[in-house]
Design an enzyme around this catalytic site. Structure first.
Site, PDB file in Angstrom:
ATOM      1  N   ASP A  37       8.952   5.809  -2.054  1.00  0.00           N
ATOM      2  CA  ASP A  37       9.190   4.391  -2.321  1.00  0.00           C
ATOM      3  C   ASP A  37      10.225   3.816  -1.368  1.00  0.00           C
ATOM      4  O   ASP A  37      11.276   4.427  -1.129  1.00  0.00           O
ATOM      5  CB  ASP A  37       9.684   4.196  -3.753  1.00  0.00           C
ATOM      6  N   ASP A 171       0.623   4.119 -10.463  1.00  0.00           N
ATOM      7  CA  ASP A 171       2.035   4.437 -10.295  1.00  0.00           C
ATOM      8  C   ASP A 171       2.820   3.756 -11.414  1.00  0.00           C
ATOM      9  O   ASP A 171       2.643   2.564 -11.665  1.00  0.00           O
ATOM     10  CB  ASP A 171       2.514   3.930  -8.924  1.00  0.00           C
TER      11      ASP A 171
END
Length: 214
Positions: A37, A171
């Site tokens: 991320d 996710d």
């Protein structure tokens, strides 16, 4: 093929190195992907380590980037140079999505588009023949550890009903209590961060496979 992909949201270089070191020791994840991320404190109210830190930490994982940033196109060259093989960016970013898709594809790597729960799937229609994966966000992007949004299952089923020639990833709060339902709904890639990283990684990954294969 179904894949379990660990997600890493590192706020400091020390934290990022620790996560990657622990993940690298998990035999069940060997030779797979890692989902990294990146946040810019603008698109989401959070900030992560930059590409420079990731580039300094060697890994045998194939790397995919999840860009929670306002201007993803500005990140592409750095990610390619750092050895990323897939870049996923948000359809809600400020850049022209079609141009970002084409730019990433011009680098010879895979491209994905992430979409929030409150964004209409119609925005993906013009992109699906050029992208490799759509990433369904089952939480509000930016922070790990949030509760799972149950409506994500309906969204995944809706995407699958369209017969788009793409993989579907999810996710956000992916764990043992919802992994089976997500796979049954049509997910190809289960991306799990806090669940996998909390405690014994080998046991957590094994538990995910157990519930999926019931």
């Amino acid at each position: 093929m179904l894949q379990i992909i660990p997600a890493v949201l590192g706020k400091t270089e020390e934290q990022y190195r620790d996560y990657m070191n622990r993940l690298s020791k998990c035999e069940a994840l060997k030779d797979g992907w890692v989902h990294i991320d990146f946040a810019d404190a603008e698109f989401v109210p959070n900030e992560t380590v930059g590409v420079d830190v990731v580039a300094k930490v060697p890994t045998n994982f194939k790397k995919e980037a999840h860009l929670m940033v306002s201007h993803p196109k500005d990140w592409v060259d750095k990610l390619v140079d750092a050895g990323f093989e897939r870049i996923i960016f948000h359809i809600e970013s400020k850049d022209d999505a079609s141009k970002v898709v084409d730019y990433i594809k011009s680098k010879g790597i895979e491209v994905g588009v992430a979409i929030k729960m409150d964004t209409s799937l119609e925005v993906l229609e013009s992109l699906v023949d050029r992208i490799d994966v759509v990433l369904v966000m089952a939480i509000v992007p930016g922070f790990q550890g949030q509760p799972f949004i149950p409506e994500s299952l309906d969204r995944i089923r809706e995407i699958r009903s369209k017969n788009w020639p793409i993989k579907v990833a999810v996710d956000g709060s992916v764990q043992d209590i919802n992994a089976k339902a997500l796979v049954d709904a049509g997910v190809n890639n289960l991306i799990s961060g806090s669940y996998i990283l909390k405690g014994d990684i080998d046991e957590n990954v094994e538990r995910l496979w157990e519930v999926i294969n019931v």
